[in-house]
Design an enzyme around this catalytic site. Structure first.
Site, PDB file in Angstrom:
ATOM      1  N   GLU A   8      -5.447  -0.239   4.049  1.00 52.54           N
ATOM      2  CA  GLU A   8      -4.278   0.677   4.107  1.00 52.54           C
ATOM      3  C   GLU A   8      -4.059   0.811   5.987  1.00 52.54           C
ATOM      4  O   GLU A   8      -2.727   1.578   5.639  1.00 52.54           O
ATOM      5  CB  GLU A   8      -5.518   2.310   4.792  1.00 52.54           C
ATOM      6  CG  GLU A   8      -7.027   2.938   3.179  1.00 52.54           C
ATOM      7  CD  GLU A   8      -8.061   1.894   3.364  1.00 52.54           C
ATOM      8  OE1 GLU A   8      -8.586   2.294   2.943  1.00 52.54           O
ATOM      9  OE2 GLU A   8      -7.849   0.587   3.701  1.00 52.54           O
ATOM     10  N   ASP A  95     -10.831   1.678   2.214  1.00 55.49           N
ATOM     11  CA  ASP A  95     -12.043   1.898   2.405  1.00 55.49           C
ATOM     12  C   ASP A  95     -13.748   1.875   1.239  1.00 55.49           C
ATOM     13  O   ASP A  95     -12.859   2.643   0.169  1.00 55.49           O
ATOM     14  CB  ASP A  95     -11.838   2.962   3.950  1.00 55.49           C
ATOM     15  CG  ASP A  95     -11.685   2.291   4.825  1.00 55.49           C
ATOM     16  OD1 ASP A  95     -11.364   1.200   5.018  1.00 55.49           O
ATOM     17  OD2 ASP A  95     -11.133   3.155   5.493  1.00 55.49           O
ATOM     18  N   ASP A  97     -15.830   4.049   1.369  1.00 64.03           N
ATOM     19  CA  ASP A  97     -16.306   5.695   1.256  1.00 64.03           C
ATOM     20  C   ASP A  97     -14.937   6.822   0.708  1.00 64.03           C
ATOM     21  O   ASP A  97     -14.630   6.463  -0.620  1.00 64.03           O
ATOM     22  CB  ASP A  97     -15.900   6.168   3.269  1.00 64.03           C
ATOM     23  CG  ASP A  97     -14.478   6.168   3.574  1.00 64.03           C
ATOM     24  OD1 ASP A  97     -13.623   5.673   2.683  1.00 64.03           O
ATOM     25  OD2 ASP A  97     -13.827   6.616   4.504  1.00 64.03           O
ATOM     26  N   GLU A  99     -12.847   8.910   0.872  1.00 60.33           N
ATOM     27  CA  GLU A  99     -11.378   8.187   0.674  1.00 60.33           C
ATOM     28  C   GLU A  99     -10.982   7.422   0.499  1.00 60.33           C
ATOM     29  O   GLU A  99      -9.634   7.551   0.064  1.00 60.33           O
ATOM     30  CB  GLU A  99     -10.802   9.000   2.385  1.00 60.33           C
ATOM     31  CG  GLU A  99     -11.353  10.262   2.863  1.00 60.33           C
ATOM     32  CD  GLU A  99     -11.041  11.120   2.425  1.00 60.33           C
ATOM     33  OE1 GLU A  99      -9.738  11.292   2.038  1.00 60.33           O
ATOM     34  OE2 GLU A  99     -10.795  12.480   2.451  1.00 60.33           O
ATOM     35  N   TYR A 320     -17.897  -0.988   8.693  1.00 65.33           N
ATOM     36  CA  TYR A 320     -17.182  -0.088   8.985  1.00 65.33           C
ATOM     37  C   TYR A 320     -17.311   1.282   9.467  1.00 65.33           C
ATOM     38  O   TYR A 320     -19.112   1.297   9.405  1.00 65.33           O
ATOM     39  CB  TYR A 320     -17.484   0.049   7.431  1.00 65.33           C
ATOM     40  CG  TYR A 320     -16.689   1.674   6.902  1.00 65.33           C
ATOM     41  CD1 TYR A 320     -14.794   2.047   7.159  1.00 65.33           C
ATOM     42  CD2 TYR A 320     -17.025   2.630   5.793  1.00 65.33           C
ATOM     43  CE1 TYR A 320     -13.899   2.645   7.142  1.00 65.33           C
ATOM     44  CE2 TYR A 320     -15.859   4.111   5.809  1.00 65.33           C
ATOM     45  CZ  TYR A 320     -14.968   3.297   6.108  1.00 65.33           C
ATOM     46  OH  TYR A 320     -14.172   4.440   5.826  1.00 65.33           O
ATOM     47  N   ARG A 322     -17.444   4.334   8.967  1.00 64.01           N
ATOM     48  CA  ARG A 322     -17.679   6.030   8.616  1.00 64.01           C
ATOM     49  C   ARG A 322     -19.325   5.739   8.129  1.00 64.01           C
ATOM     50  O   ARG A 322     -18.549   5.515   6.793  1.00 64.01           O
ATOM     51  CB  ARG A 322     -16.351   6.479   8.226  1.00 64.01           C
ATOM     52  CG  ARG A 322     -15.602   7.200   8.953  1.00 64.01           C
ATOM     53  CD  ARG A 322     -14.350   7.886   7.941  1.00 64.01           C
ATOM     54  NE  ARG A 322     -13.028   7.660   9.600  1.00 64.01           N
ATOM     55  CZ  ARG A 322     -12.041   6.705   9.833  1.00 64.01           C
ATOM     56  NH1 ARG A 322     -11.950   5.810   9.048  1.00 64.01           N
ATOM     57  NH2 ARG A 322     -10.862   7.461  10.617  1.00 64.01           N
ATOM     58  N   HIS A 367     -22.540   1.892   3.157  1.00 64.77           N
ATOM     59  CA  HIS A 367     -23.929   1.048   2.763  1.00 64.77           C
ATOM     60  C   HIS A 367     -24.400   0.438   3.958  1.00 64.77           C
ATOM     61  O   HIS A 367     -25.634  -0.111   3.877  1.00 64.77           O
ATOM     62  CB  HIS A 367     -23.960  -0.301   1.975  1.00 64.77           C
ATOM     63  CG  HIS A 367     -23.199   1.059   0.073  1.00 64.77           C
ATOM     64  ND1 HIS A 367     -23.865   1.883  -0.496  1.00 64.77           N
ATOM     65  CD2 HIS A 367     -22.322   0.249  -0.075  1.00 64.77           C
ATOM     66  CE1 HIS A 367     -23.238   2.064  -1.761  1.00 64.77           C
ATOM     67  NE2 HIS A 367     -21.693   1.101  -1.118  1.00 64.77           N
TER      68      HIS A 367
END
Length: 905
Positions: A8, A95, A97, A99, A320, A322, A367
């Site tokens: 990203e 990422d 997640d 998104e 990570y 989030r 996770h």
């Protein structure tokens, strides 16, 4: 030929590039590359005439979303397509997640690769993690993509269906949101509770006792075996003792009479109770708990916390950021326990590794908990970080290490003493073994609360002992209204109610503040009159949409869609076009909503009406002369608007301003007024010959009733000319501005140089010498991310100024004066030298690379355009701007764009 890896952000790309073979090319998508149209200009000509086009979702065709590529992403998409031409393999490494999964899916739809495709995920950016992820690639998870798409469509349906209704009935530019409106209602409900609150007062006694040269406090708890009333015994709505409570309420006279009666009487220890307490460490951070602790301990807002955390993650310092999970991998547990062993000793280790499990069903954002990255944890001092980066990493490191430490063992002591018929209580705490408290103490929202790791020592006493009374005082108390939400407590409430997902809380709170539904003052979120009006309308006509239970069940269904337990299309159909669907409700309710009523905020004990107008809230009342309207100052909140303030504002409008006195030199009257931006003083009357009398705002925190004629005269001298600058001959002044008092070095066309005046300096008394001293100090850059250099290179050979490498939005750059020169894509910060920096700066200067005023202006305009896009919403086909759901900072959209073809679901 090479392998193309897409992530990203440029920072993430640079970090990962260092861990991959030279045949791997890493590029950044700069967040989402496609989204629903955010303005009428983005809608393709082919569908502009369709009635669903403004919505961006074809409701009649199974909720088919219309995806477009924003204008500012077209160049990025072209670069990615060009890079793919030379690749033999494509790895999507966004990422892990929802998104991130969605971004990868959209890249796949746009790029249409004809080479093998892999989906690579990782939760930390270290060499070991990246190499391991390369060997465990998978396919895109379409269920997760569908869950994200359903959320996006749902948010669009709510926002674009309700927002136009709010424009018609209350005011233009307002917005509603699936989670945003629920959060606003929580703030409004708390403010209503504060308005309904009635203060109660009570008195008690406080003693300082002594035994063996150790002093300790004791508080009155009973008189004649009847409990003495305290704050918990009062009804918040009446200010009186709760009905049925058998307590003794003391007033000041009774408390002082009791004090006199027991003043010189002997004290006796009646009872001692010791209670062992074991405290376990808190689990490692999730997104929510990190935001809460950073707000309490570091006073960081949720958005700022996530910005810093994302930077730490992308640079390889933490995992990570989030995540809903409190789980730690075996590698992380081993690393944390090694830190405990090395820094604190084996006695501070928990006997067995602590393994934490997540209770939330929806905890699949990632996770693992947020922790330091790597198989060994760098201590905060070993990272080379500083400023807020260091402080946030330090918080994460301590919380993670503490999670593997031994329990804290404490003894809580309660001591009862008696003097005549008055019973007193003392509380003590003895830490027998600090355990995890050696590393970490969880913060508290109560600033007056004692730190958990501080002992309260009581002397060694036994029943029958007679301590001496050193001091005895009567103390008055007043009950306090319910505390307003802070960012931390609002995040905690939203999570406990199951509303929204922690990864979205930062953007939601930001949206609430940005759109004028709340003000953030002294870390408290205070709802505005507009928030009251919108919440009342939604509660009355669409109660489900602001009900925490309904929204929580919606989140559960969305989680079930992600796991395949629920179908997305039937759910959207029922929610939007069913018999009780949103579109049906809006159609039915619109004609029943009276705009005049919707714009009126009803507040108890206020005779005048509070209305929402084009320029903010105002009062409306009837008088002998007719209807009177008076603006409500922007800093006056609904909870603080009382009958006295209403009377003053209306009187100021009908009878003119309150005269303070006469100016000693001119004889003109001096008035104290309240305007849209707060109280101010005015010299003279408004007339045809004096349309703009001299005015000056009151210093922040100054009450209008405390203003004297002398203070007003001094304020009216502002701006004060202090003298001339010895180097330029330009004037130096002191004045009050929107952000407080300041001094300014005014060089006319050359520019103005400002510095804030802070206590103990005073804008009314500061002299030239002190002003010059302030002006000589380096100017603080508001919101600058480049305060912490990535690398210090040394001094410039000509100017002597330090040359540093900074982390910018589009990658690392070196700065000298007004010239910024970006590092090439293949240049690493670690190997970047002073000589190379001088070469880049020289080339940039030769090409005219200094920032001109024009470029600064255009960058500001672009920033305003981006903000405007997020804050407004589409209406019919007039190309007016549109409300978009708040997303992560990597998904912000530009104001204009053209469309690519629709996605078929």
């Amino acid at each position: 030929m090479s392998t193309l890896v897409i992530v990203e952000s440029p920072t993430k790309a640079r970090t990962i590039r260092n861990f991959l073979p030279s045949t791997y090319r890493v590029e950044a998508s700069m967040g989402h590359v496609r989204d629903l149209p955010s303005s009428a200009e983005e809608i393709p000509e082919a569908v502009k005439g369709e009635k669903w086009a403004q919505l961006g979702v074809n409701v009649e065709a199974d909720f088919e979303p219309l995806y477009v590529i924003p204008k500012d992403k077209k160049k990025i998409v072209k670069e990615l397509k060009d890079a793919l031409k030379d690749a033999t393999e494509l790895i999507l490494a966004t990422d892990e997640d929802r998104e991130g999964e969605s971004i990868s899916w959209h890249l796949l739809q746009i790029l249409k690769p004809k080479v093998p495709i892999k989906r690579m995920v990782f939760h930390e950016i270290t060499r070991e993690a990246i190499r391991d992820a390369l060997t465990h690639c998978r396919d895109i998870d379409n269920r997760v993509v569908q869950a994200q798409e359903t959320r996006r469509i749902l948010d669009r349906l709510v926002g674009y269906t309700l927002s136009p209704l709010l424009w018609k009935k209350i005011a233009w530019g307002l917005s509603a949101g699936r989670v945003q409106s629920v959060a606003v209602r929580l703030l409004v409900r708390r403010e209503r509770e504060r308005r309904a609150f009635r203060q109660g007062s009570y008195w008690d006694l406080k003693a300082v006792l002594e035994k063996g040269k150790i002093s300790f406090d004791a508080k009155l708890v009973t008189v004649g075996n009847v409990k003495v009333a305290n704050g918990s015994d009062f009804d918040e709505n009446t200010g009186q003792i709760i009905a049925g409570r058998r307590v003794l309420l003391l007033n000041e006279d009774q408390a002082r009479a009791l004090l006199s009666r027991i003043q010189n009487k002997p004290w006796t220890v009646g009872n001692i109770e010791e209670r062992p307490v074991t405290r376990k460490p808190s689990p490692p951070f999730t997104t929510s708990t990190l935001q809460q602790e950073a707000n309490r301990k570091l006073r960081l807002g949720a958005r700022e916390t996530m910005r810093i955390a994302q930077s730490l993650y992308e640079r390889g310092f933490i995992t990570y950021m989030r995540t809903d999970s409190v789980h730690l991998s075996e590698q992380a547990i081993t690393a944390a326990r090694s830190c405990v062993q090395e820094l604190y000793g084996s006695e501070y280790l928990s006997p067995q590794p602590r393994k934490y499990t997540t209770k939330s069903k929806g905890a699949q954002e990632a996770h693992e908990a947020i922790r330091p990255a790597g198989s060994t944890f760098r201590t905060p001092q070993q990272t080379g970080l500083d400023g807020v980066d260091f402080r946030l990493y330090d918080l994460i490191w301590k919380r993670t290490v503490a999670s593997q430490m031994a329990d804290s063992r404490q003894t809580h002591v309660t001591l009862q003493t008696q003097v005549e018929d008055a019973g007193f209580r003392s509380s003590g705490k003895r830490i027998d073994f600090p355990g995890f408290l050696r590393a970490y103490v969880e913060g508290s929202d109560d600033p007056d609360a004692a730190l958990e790791d501080q002992e309260v020592i009581l002397p060694a006493l036994k029943v029958g002992d007679k301590p001496n009374c050193k001091d005895l005082q009567a103390v008055g108390h007043e009950t306090q209204p319910p505390a307003r939400y802070t960012e931390a407590s609002l995040v905690k409430m939203l999570e406990s109610e199951g509303v929204g997902r922690p990864s979205t809380y930062a953007s939601i709170i930001g949206t609430i503040v940005d759109r004028g539904y709340a003000k953030l003052i002294a870390n408290a979120l205070i709802p505005t009159f507009t928030a009251f009006a919108v919440t009342t309308l939604l509660e009355t006509h669409f109660p489900d949409l602001v009900d925490t239970g309904f929204t929580s069940r919606m989140e559960q269904t969305l989680d079930e869609i992600a796991t395949g337990e629920a179908k997305w299309l039937p759910y959207l159909q029922k929610f939007y076009i069913g018999e009780m669907g949103l579109a049906t409700q809006v159609k039915e309710q619109e004609s029943q909503i009276d705009a005049k009523v919707a714009r009126t905020v009803v507040l108890e004990n206020i005779a005048a009406k509070v209305c929402i107008g084009k320029y903010g809230a105002y009062l409306e009342a009837e008088s002998a002369e007719g209807q009177v309207k008076a603006s409500i100052p922007q800093d006056l909140t609904p909870a603080d608007l009382d009958p006295e303030k209403v009377e003053f504002l209306l009187k100021q409008k009908t009878e003119g301003p309150e005269k303070l006195g006469l100016h000693p030199d001119t004889g003109e009257p001096i008035y104290v007024l309240i305007g849209n931006y707060g109280p101010y003083v005015q010299l003279g009357d408004v007339s045809e010959t004096n349309k703009k009398p001299k005015r000056s705002s009151l210093p922040k925190g100054t009450d209008k009733d405390s203003v004297t004629v002398d203070m007003a005269v001094s304020l009216l001298t502002l701006p004060r000319l202090l003298g001339t600058h010895p180097e330029t001959g330009a004037k130096v002044q002191a004045n009050l501005g929107m952000y407080g008092p300041y001094v300014v070095h005014d060089q006319g066309k050359v520019g103005k140089d400002y510095r804030s005046i802070k206590p103990p300096d005073d804008v009314l008394t500061i002299e030239l010498d002190r002003a010059l001293e302030l002006l000589s100090q380096p100017k603080a850059v508001r919101g600058s991310k480049s305060a912490t250099p990535l690398k210090e290179l040394g001094a410039h050979p000509e100017s002597g100024e330090p040359l540093n490498v900074y982390d910018g939005r589009y990658g690392p750059y070196v700065k000298h004066g007004d010239i910024n020169a970006s590092l090439a894509k293949d240049e690493s910060v670690e190997n970047f030298t002073l000589q190379r920096a001088l070469e880049l700066l020289a080339a940039k200067e030769a090409a005219g690379g200094g920032k001109s005023s024009k470029s600064k202006k255009s960058s500001k305009t672009a920033a305003k355009s981006e903000t405007a896009t997020e804050k407004t919403a589409a209406k019919k086909t007039t190309a007016k701007k549109t409300t978009t759901a708040a997303k992560k900072t990597t998904t912000k959209k530009a104001a204009t764009a053209t469309a690519t073809k629709k996605k078929t679901t």
